[in-house]
Write a protein that holds these residues in place. Structure first.
Motif: not given
Length: 281
Positions: A208-212, A275-278, A268-273
Motif C-alpha cells: 500500500l505504501s508503495e502505491e501511495f 487500524i488507522r494509518f497515516i 493519506v489516511s486509511y483503515y487497514f484491518k
C-alpha cells in the motif's frame, strides 16, 4: 516498579514530577522526545538526533487519553513499558526516561482552552474531532514541565508536527526539530500501530505504501491532480480492500490544497484491518 528503578544506572527513570524537577534542575540543554510507547527505530532515530545536538536527552512514555477521539482506539493502543525500556537501555546516551501518571500531567485544575481554528480542521483534524486539541494540550503541559531546548518529532505525523511547531514555538523558547520518516524494507513508515499487524498484513501494508509513494511520481505529468487522486483513491480502495479517509496533495509549508507537485506532499489516511494509518510522501 523494582524493575523500572534498576534497569540501568546511567539511564534515570523518572516516575513523578518531583523527581523530574530535581533531576533536570541542573541542566539547561535538554533534548526531548515525547512518545506514547511502542518504541521502534523511528523513535531511536529521534534519540540519536537529540544526542548529537543536546547535552542531555529525555524520552517520555505517556499514552495520552485526551488525544483519542475513539475509546476503543485508546484501549487497543499497543503499550508495554517493560519492552520499551528493554529497547531504550541498549541505546547509550539516554539520560532520562520520564514515565508520568495521568495526575502528573493533568494535575492542574485549569481546563483545556486550546482550540483548532476552522482553517486547520483539515486532514486528520477533520476526521478526529478533538484529537489535535488533546495533542497540543499535552505538549503544552510537557513542555512547561520539562523546559527542553529542543523537541524532536517525526515527519510521518506531518500535520501534528506542523501544529505543534507553530503552537510551542509561539509560546516557548523551545525549538521543534522535524526528523525524516523511518521506513522498513517494504517502505512502510514505522509506527507503534504496526505492532497490531501480523507478518502477512505488514507485507500488504508495505505494498500500500508503495502505491501511495508511486502517486507522487505520477502526478508530475498530470494536469488535473485532484481528479487523478480521486480516481486513484477509488482504485486503491477496491484493489486492497481498504477504506481511505483522505488522499490529498497539500503544500508542505502551509498545508493548503495544492495542484503542483513542487514543495507539496501527498497526505493519506486509511483503515487497514480496522487500524488507522497515516502517511505522507
Amino acid at each position: 516498579m523494582f524493575y523500572l528503578l534498576n534497569i540501568l544506572i546511567q539511564m534515570k527513570i523518572l516516575l513523578n514530577n518531583h523527581t523530574l524537577n530535581s533531576k533536570l534542575r541542573p541542566f539547561d540543554d535538554i533534548g526531548f522526545i515525547p512518545t506514547m510507547g511502542g518504541i521502534h527505530e523511528g523513535h531511536l532515530s529521534l534519540i540519536k538526533r537529540s544526542k548529537k545536538l543536546c547535552k542531555k536527552t529525555l524520552v517520555s512514555i505517556f499514552v495520552n487519553p485526551k488525544q483519542f477521539n475513539n475509546k476503543k482506539d485508546f484501549k487497543t493502543y499497543p503499550s508495554n513499558i517493560k519492552d520499551d525500556l528493554k529497547i531504550l537501555r541498549k541505546i547509550k546516551g539516554i539520560d532520562f526516561v520520564y514515565i508520568p501518571k495521568f495526575k502528573d500531567i493533568y494535575n492542574s485544575k485549569r481546563k483545556s482552552i486550546i482550540t483548532i481554528k476552522k482553517k486547520d480542521k483539515i486532514l486528520c483534524a477533520k476526521f478526529r474531532k478533538g484529537h489535535f486539541e488533546g495533542v497540543l494540550d499535552v505538549m503544552d503541559r510537557l513542555t512547561n514541565l520539562i523546559k527542553p531546548n529542543r523537541i524532536f518529532m517525526g515527519k510521518k505525523d506531518y500535520q501534528q508536527l506542523f501544529l505543534v511547531k507553530r503552537f510551542i514555538e509561539n509560546k516557548y523558547s523551545t525549538k521543534i526539530i522535524g526528523c525524516k520518516t523511518i521506513r522498513n524494507k517494504n517502505k512502510l513508515a514505522l509506527s507503534s500501530r504496526n505492532y497490531l499487524l501480523d507478518k502477512d498484513d505488514l507485507v500488504i501494508a508495505g505494498k500500500l505504501s508503495e502505491e501511495f509513494s508511486l502517486l507522487k511520481r505520477k502526478i508530475k505529468n498530470k494536469k488535473n491532480i485532484n481528479k487523478f487522486l480521486t480516481e486513484e483513491k477509488r482504485n486503491i480502495q477496491k484493489i486492497f480492500n481498504v477504506k481511505i479517509e483522505y488522499l490529498e496533495l497539500r503544500n508542505e509549508k502551509n498545508l493548503l490544497l495544492s495542484n503542483k507537485s513542487f514543495q507539496s506532499k501527498i497526505f493519506v489516511s486509511y483503515y487497514f484491518k480496522n487500524i488507522r494509518f497515516i502517511d505522507n510522501f
